[in-house]
Design a protein around this motif. Structure first.
Motif, PDB file in Angstrom:
ATOM      1  N   GLN A  43      48.395  42.836  30.815  1.00 26.12           N
ATOM      2  CA  GLN A  43      48.193  42.803  31.697  1.00 26.12           C
ATOM      3  C   GLN A  43      49.804  43.573  32.506  1.00 26.12           C
ATOM      4  O   GLN A  43      49.837  42.940  33.780  1.00 26.12           O
ATOM      5  CB  GLN A  43      47.990  41.370  32.371  1.00 26.12           C
ATOM      6  N   THR A 101      42.181  40.153  39.231  1.00 26.65           N
ATOM      7  CA  THR A 101      43.037  40.187  39.387  1.00 26.65           C
ATOM      8  C   THR A 101      43.205  41.182  40.737  1.00 26.65           C
ATOM      9  O   THR A 101      42.427  42.162  41.111  1.00 26.65           O
ATOM     10  CB  THR A 101      44.304  41.207  38.319  1.00 26.65           C
ATOM     11  N   THR A 161      42.335  34.748  43.068  1.00 26.62           N
ATOM     12  CA  THR A 161      42.349  35.266  41.869  1.00 26.62           C
ATOM     13  C   THR A 161      42.069  33.880  40.895  1.00 26.62           C
ATOM     14  O   THR A 161      42.961  33.183  40.855  1.00 26.62           O
ATOM     15  CB  THR A 161      43.329  35.625  42.269  1.00 26.62           C
ATOM     16  N   GLU A 208      42.173  36.128  38.186  1.00 26.70           N
ATOM     17  CA  GLU A 208      43.402  36.412  37.185  1.00 26.70           C
ATOM     18  C   GLU A 208      42.231  36.908  36.346  1.00 26.70           C
ATOM     19  O   GLU A 208      42.538  37.421  35.227  1.00 26.70           O
ATOM     20  CB  GLU A 208      44.215  36.270  36.958  1.00 26.70           C
TER      21      GLU A 208
END
Length: 294
Positions: A38, A138, A168, A170
């Motif tokens: 990420q 995200t 968010t 994520e």
């Protein structure tokens, strides 16, 4: 060389598997796979490493949409075609990549909104005030941007739908649960949760149950999700989730077909959408799940 985002979700795992099972030595490929965990800087590093190794093609699933110009110029200068998978990039020069393969994220958002409108109508609630919260992916990722925009378009068509909060999660289950816990504390009357992927929906379901509330077709809160991974079918069959909008992760065969065309000197379309559907609890989910690869 394939620069993958990471392994943040069931969807991503299926996407990785699709590439690894397609780009094999038996199929005439040598795959150099990189998991960026990420982090954009890891992906940029991986792309530079691919350039140094003089690969024939670079495939990248970008963590976010911006900040790629420099490294893509380096790939272009080295004469290496770049194919984008899943997420898009915002670039001043679109010639820096050959094509993009992925889901139509805005359409996915529209499909979710249309499904909710039809579902509420069936329940005789089309004129009720409906309180909604969104667990976003995200921030800046194409799927987040498109799904938020697509559902937002439908929100404008329904003046009685109220978006109480967006935050968010994520794209992960743990963060989805954490955000949902705070939503439940702040807003006692949530009617709908829009989770921009299945894993965040699973986290939201855990938070809702822990708060003593119910969700799904017979519960207090409607759960709309995206991706339609195998575990989402399980959640729908268990009565915890109402619907999941498919985001097809099996990009390997499509990228393989693109590379074969490019090798033959043919032109390819810049944008290549994969086929996607919507699944809900009115369908024979067990039978459908048995036919799927993810």
């Amino acid at each position: 060389g394939y620069a993958q985002v990471g392994a943040e979700s069931d969807w991503r795992t299926a996407n990785t598997k699709s590439f690894k099972s397609t780009f094999t030595e038996e199929n005439g490929y040598k795959l150099i796979f990189d998991d960026a965990q990420q982090k954009q800087e890891n992906q940029i590093k991986a792309i530079r490493s691919f350039i140094q190794q003089d690969v024939d093609y670079i495939v990248v699933a970008p963590v976010v949409e911006t900040g790629w110009e420099t490294v893509l110029k380096e790939a272009k200068d080295a004469g290496i075609p770049v194919i984008l998978s899943d997420r898009q990039m915002k670039l001043s020069d679109d010639s820096l990549y050959t094509c993009w393969v992925g889901g139509n994220f805005i359409k996915e958002g529209h499909d979710a909104g249309d499904w909710l409108a039809a579902y509420l109508k069936k329940q005789g609630r089309e004129n009720d005030d409906i309180n909604i919260v969104t667990l976003q992916g995200t921030i800046g990722a194409s799927a987040q941007v498109g799904r938020t925009e697509g559902f937002g378009d439908k929100l404008k068509e329904h003046p009685k739908w109220h978006m109480l909060a967006t935050q968010t999660g994520e794209f992960t289950q743990a963060k989805g649960q954490e955000v949902m816990e705070s939503f439940l504390k702040s807003y006692p009357d949530i009617d709908v949760v829009v989770a921009e992927n299945d894993n965040m929906a699973f986290g939201a379901i855990d938070a809702i149950k822990a708060a003593g509330k119910t969700c799904g077709p017979n519960g207090d809160i409607i759960i709309i999700s995206f991706d339609a991974v195998a575990a989402a079918f399980d959640a729908m069959m268990a009565g915890d989730m109402n619907c999941s909008v498919e985001c097809n992760p099996l990009h390997g065969p499509r990228v393989d077909a693109i590379i074969k065309k490019l090798q033959a000197g043919e032109k390819v379309n810049k944008i290549q959408y994969v086929d996607e559907k919507l699944f809900d609890t009115t369908m024979d989910l067990k039978a459908i799940k048995a036919t799927r690869l993810y």
